[in-house]
Every structure is written in structure tokens, then in C-alpha cells.
Design a protein around this motif. Structure first.
Motif, PDB file in Angstrom:
ATOM      1  N   TYR A   1       0.846  -1.203   0.000  1.00 52.88           N
ATOM      2  CA  TYR A   1       0.000   0.000   0.000  1.00 52.88           C
ATOM      3  C   TYR A   1       0.880   1.253   0.000  1.00 52.88           C
ATOM      4  O   TYR A   1       0.692   2.159  -0.810  1.00 52.88           O
ATOM      5  CB  TYR A   1      -0.919  -0.029   1.231  1.00 52.88           C
ATOM      6  N   LEU A   2       1.873   1.284   0.873  1.00 49.49           N
ATOM      7  CA  LEU A   2       2.757   2.447   0.956  1.00 49.49           C
ATOM      8  C   LEU A   2       3.612   2.585  -0.306  1.00 49.49           C
ATOM      9  O   LEU A   2       3.801   3.698  -0.811  1.00 49.49           O
ATOM     10  CB  LEU A   2       3.631   2.353   2.208  1.00 49.49           C
ATOM     11  N   GLN A   3       4.121   1.471  -0.828  1.00 53.68           N
ATOM     12  CA  GLN A   3       4.916   1.519  -2.061  1.00 53.68           C
ATOM     13  C   GLN A   3       4.085   2.018  -3.237  1.00 53.68           C
ATOM     14  O   GLN A   3       4.556   2.814  -4.047  1.00 53.68           O
ATOM     15  CB  GLN A   3       5.478   0.136  -2.399  1.00 53.68           C
ATOM     16  N   LEU A   4       2.842   1.542  -3.340  1.00 53.83           N
ATOM     17  CA  LEU A   4       1.980   1.966  -4.436  1.00 53.83           C
ATOM     18  C   LEU A   4       1.604   3.444  -4.305  1.00 53.83           C
ATOM     19  O   LEU A   4       1.432   4.136  -5.309  1.00 53.83           O
ATOM     20  CB  LEU A   4       0.735   1.079  -4.516  1.00 53.83           C
ATOM     21  N   GLN A   5       1.507   3.934  -3.076  1.00 58.68           N
ATOM     22  CA  GLN A   5       1.289   5.368  -2.888  1.00 58.68           C
ATOM     23  C   GLN A   5       2.502   6.150  -3.387  1.00 58.68           C
ATOM     24  O   GLN A   5       2.358   7.129  -4.110  1.00 58.68           O
ATOM     25  CB  GLN A   5       1.045   5.697  -1.417  1.00 58.68           C
ATOM     26  N   LEU A   6       3.691   5.727  -2.985  1.00 64.77           N
ATOM     27  CA  LEU A   6       4.916   6.410  -3.415  1.00 64.77           C
ATOM     28  C   LEU A   6       5.081   6.382  -4.932  1.00 64.77           C
ATOM     29  O   LEU A   6       5.586   7.340  -5.528  1.00 64.77           O
ATOM     30  CB  LEU A   6       6.148   5.789  -2.754  1.00 64.77           C
ATOM     31  N   ALA A   7       4.641   5.305  -5.558  1.00 68.79           N
ATOM     32  CA  ALA A   7       4.746   5.176  -7.013  1.00 68.79           C
ATOM     33  C   ALA A   7       3.653   5.960  -7.734  1.00 68.79           C
ATOM     34  O   ALA A   7       3.638   6.007  -8.964  1.00 68.79           O
ATOM     35  CB  ALA A   7       4.680   3.699  -7.402  1.00 68.79           C
ATOM     36  N   GLY A   8       2.727   6.558  -6.971  1.00 72.79           N
ATOM     37  CA  GLY A   8       1.651   7.331  -7.584  1.00 72.79           C
ATOM     38  C   GLY A   8       0.503   6.492  -8.100  1.00 72.79           C
ATOM     39  O   GLY A   8      -0.369   6.992  -8.808  1.00 72.79           O
ATOM     40  N   ARG A   9       0.474   5.214  -7.741  1.00 68.07           N
ATOM     41  CA  ARG A   9      -0.608   4.335  -8.211  1.00 68.07           C
ATOM     42  C   ARG A   9      -1.806   4.352  -7.269  1.00 68.07           C
ATOM     43  O   ARG A   9      -2.910   4.005  -7.672  1.00 68.07           O
ATOM     44  CB  ARG A   9      -0.099   2.906  -8.388  1.00 68.07           C
ATOM     45  N   ILE A  10      -1.585   4.700  -6.015  1.00 66.71           N
ATOM     46  CA  ILE A  10      -2.677   4.918  -5.063  1.00 66.71           C
ATOM     47  C   ILE A  10      -2.583   6.377  -4.651  1.00 66.71           C
ATOM     48  O   ILE A  10      -1.567   6.798  -4.095  1.00 66.71           O
ATOM     49  CB  ILE A  10      -2.570   3.995  -3.829  1.00 66.71           C
ATOM     50  N   PRO A  11      -3.629   7.157  -4.948  1.00 64.46           N
ATOM     51  CA  PRO A  11      -3.593   8.575  -4.595  1.00 64.46           C
ATOM     52  C   PRO A  11      -3.476   8.765  -3.085  1.00 64.46           C
ATOM     53  O   PRO A  11      -4.052   7.994  -2.306  1.00 64.46           O
ATOM     54  CB  PRO A  11      -4.935   9.106  -5.104  1.00 64.46           C
ATOM     55  N   PRO A  12      -2.709   9.778  -2.650  1.00 63.79           N
ATOM     56  CA  PRO A  12      -2.532  10.012  -1.220  1.00 63.79           C
ATOM     57  C   PRO A  12      -3.787  10.550  -0.525  1.00 63.79           C
ATOM     58  O   PRO A  12      -3.867  10.509   0.690  1.00 63.79           O
ATOM     59  CB  PRO A  12      -1.398  11.039  -1.159  1.00 63.79           C
ATOM     60  N   ASP A  13      -4.771  11.000  -1.290  1.00 64.53           N
ATOM     61  CA  ASP A  13      -5.999  11.546  -0.720  1.00 64.53           C
ATOM     62  C   ASP A  13      -6.757  10.442   0.015  1.00 64.53           C
ATOM     63  O   ASP A  13      -7.329   9.540  -0.600  1.00 64.53           O
ATOM     64  CB  ASP A  13      -6.874  12.133  -1.831  1.00 64.53           C
ATOM     65  N   ALA A  14      -6.750  10.514   1.344  1.00 66.27           N
ATOM     66  CA  ALA A  14      -7.372   9.469   2.171  1.00 66.27           C
ATOM     67  C   ALA A  14      -8.892   9.438   2.028  1.00 66.27           C
ATOM     68  O   ALA A  14      -9.535   8.498   2.477  1.00 66.27           O
ATOM     69  CB  ALA A  14      -6.983   9.650   3.633  1.00 66.27           C
ATOM     70  N   LEU A  15      -9.480  10.456   1.398  1.00 66.64           N
ATOM     71  CA  LEU A  15     -10.923  10.464   1.186  1.00 66.64           C
ATOM     72  C   LEU A  15     -11.335   9.668  -0.052  1.00 66.64           C
ATOM     73  O   LEU A  15     -12.508   9.385  -0.246  1.00 66.64           O
ATOM     74  CB  LEU A  15     -11.433  11.906   1.078  1.00 66.64           C
ATOM     75  N   LEU A  16     -10.360   9.309  -0.882  1.00 66.09           N
ATOM     76  CA  LEU A  16     -10.647   8.520  -2.076  1.00 66.09           C
ATOM     77  C   LEU A  16     -10.628   7.037  -1.717  1.00 66.09           C
ATOM     78  O   LEU A  16      -9.581   6.483  -1.364  1.00 66.09           O
ATOM     79  CB  LEU A  16      -9.602   8.806  -3.161  1.00 66.09           C
ATOM     80  N   PRO A  17     -11.785   6.377  -1.777  1.00 69.06           N
ATOM     81  CA  PRO A  17     -11.836   4.956  -1.409  1.00 69.06           C
ATOM     82  C   PRO A  17     -10.981   4.093  -2.331  1.00 69.06           C
ATOM     83  O   PRO A  17     -10.941   4.306  -3.544  1.00 69.06           O
ATOM     84  CB  PRO A  17     -13.314   4.592  -1.572  1.00 69.06           C
ATOM     85  N   LEU A  18     -10.303   3.117  -1.756  1.00 63.59           N
ATOM     86  CA  LEU A  18      -9.511   2.197  -2.571  1.00 63.59           C
ATOM     87  C   LEU A  18     -10.416   1.376  -3.484  1.00 63.59           C
ATOM     88  O   LEU A  18     -10.018   1.003  -4.585  1.00 63.59           O
ATOM     89  CB  LEU A  18      -8.683   1.269  -1.680  1.00 63.59           C
ATOM     90  N   GLY A  19     -11.635   1.114  -3.024  1.00 59.07           N
ATOM     91  CA  GLY A  19     -12.584   0.351  -3.829  1.00 59.07           C
ATOM     92  C   GLY A  19     -12.990   1.054  -5.112  1.00 59.07           C
ATOM     93  O   GLY A  19     -13.535   0.428  -6.014  1.00 59.07           O
ATOM     94  N   SER A  20     -12.722   2.359  -5.211  1.00 55.88           N
ATOM     95  CA  SER A  20     -13.070   3.097  -6.422  1.00 55.88           C
ATOM     96  C   SER A  20     -11.956   3.070  -7.464  1.00 55.88           C
ATOM     97  O   SER A  20     -12.140   3.536  -8.579  1.00 55.88           O
ATOM     98  CB  SER A  20     -13.399   4.561  -6.067  1.00 55.88           C
ATOM     99  N   LEU A  21     -10.808   2.521  -7.094  1.00 59.47           N
ATOM    100  CA  LEU A  21      -9.671   2.482  -8.007  1.00 59.47           C
ATOM    101  C   LEU A  21      -9.736   1.249  -8.905  1.00 59.47           C
ATOM    102  O   LEU A  21     -10.255   0.211  -8.511  1.00 59.47           O
ATOM    103  CB  LEU A  21      -8.355   2.466  -7.223  1.00 59.47           C
ATOM    104  N   ASP A  22      -9.190   1.364 -10.096  1.00 55.70           N
ATOM    105  CA  ASP A  22      -9.109   0.242 -11.019  1.00 55.70           C
ATOM    106  C   ASP A  22      -7.891  -0.602 -10.647  1.00 55.70           C
ATOM    107  O   ASP A  22      -6.757  -0.155 -10.832  1.00 55.70           O
ATOM    108  CB  ASP A  22      -8.981   0.772 -12.450  1.00 55.70           C
TER     109      ASP A  22
END
Length: 118
Positions: free
Chosen positions: A84-105
Motif C-alpha cells: 500500500y505504501l509503495q503503491l502510494q509512493l509510485a503514484g498508483r494509489i492517490p494520497p488523498d485518504a478520502l478517495l476509497p480504494l474500492g473506487s480504483l481500477d
């Protein structure tokens, strides 16, 4: 270099156990506080408590056939936190904690991991 790591707050690497129910069975999981914090963040993004998140992860592992007796669920959770942290650093998971992970492709999030390294 080591100072960066050895000056960490000792509370972060102190372990604590939490009792949860997985498939109706009470169990206890022991993780370092830092991992519990990351799991809280992951769950909060989708409106889940930590026990709800762990139950969902466990159920999805089981239904996918990836959960077997040889799997260490606690190790899986540690690796999940790091990913999770690595994917955030890589820009694949947005850092905005209000954006649900379930909404990501998931395919897009994981596409960077599947590319051969240069």
C-alpha cells in the motif's frame, strides 16, 4: 543512514495483539503498532474498521483459493501494508485518504508492478 531508522519512536515497532473474528472464529493477531496504523488508514478509506477490513481480506483470500494452511495471515498483512505504501509512493494509489480504494481500477494500480524493469 542508520540514524533515520534507529531514531524512530519505539512505540512504532512495539507489538500489540488484537482479537478479531474471521469466519466466526475468534483469533488474535500480533502486529507492530505501525502496521496497525497503516491498516487503520487502509480501512478508513473505504469506511471499514480494522476488524472489518481484515475479515474482508481473509474472505477474499479464501474465496480466491489463495488462503491455505501454509499461508501466514499476519505476514500477508505486513506485506499488504508495505505494498500500500509503495503503491502510494509510485503514484498508483492517490494520497488523498478520502478517495476509497474500492473506487480504483486494480488493473491500473497494479500495472506498474507487472511492467518489466528497465
Amino acid at each position: 543512514m542508520c540514524q533515520i531508522f534507529i531514531d524512530a519512536d519505539p512505540k512504532l515497532y512495539a507489538s500489540r495483539s488484537r482479537s478479531i473474528r474471521l469466519r466466526g472464529v475468534a483469533t488474535s493477531l500480533r502486529l507492530e503498532n505501525l502496521f496497525w496504523r497503516v491498516l487503520e488508514e487502509i480501512g478508513a478509506r473505504d469506511g471499514l474498521s480494522v476488524p472489518q477490513l481484515l475479515g474482508r481480506l481473509h474472505d477474499e483470500l479464501e474465496s480466491s483459493g489463495r488462503l491455505d494452511e501454509a499461508m501466514n495471515f499476519t505476514s500477508f498483512l505486513r506485506v499488504s501494508c508495505m505494498r500500500y505504501l509503495q503503491l502510494q509512493l509510485a503514484g498508483r494509489i492517490p494520497p488523498d485518504a478520502l478517495l476509497p480504494l474500492g473506487s480504483l481500477d486494480p488493473a491500473w494500480v497494479l500495472a506498474a508492478e507487472r511492467r518489466p524493469s528497465a
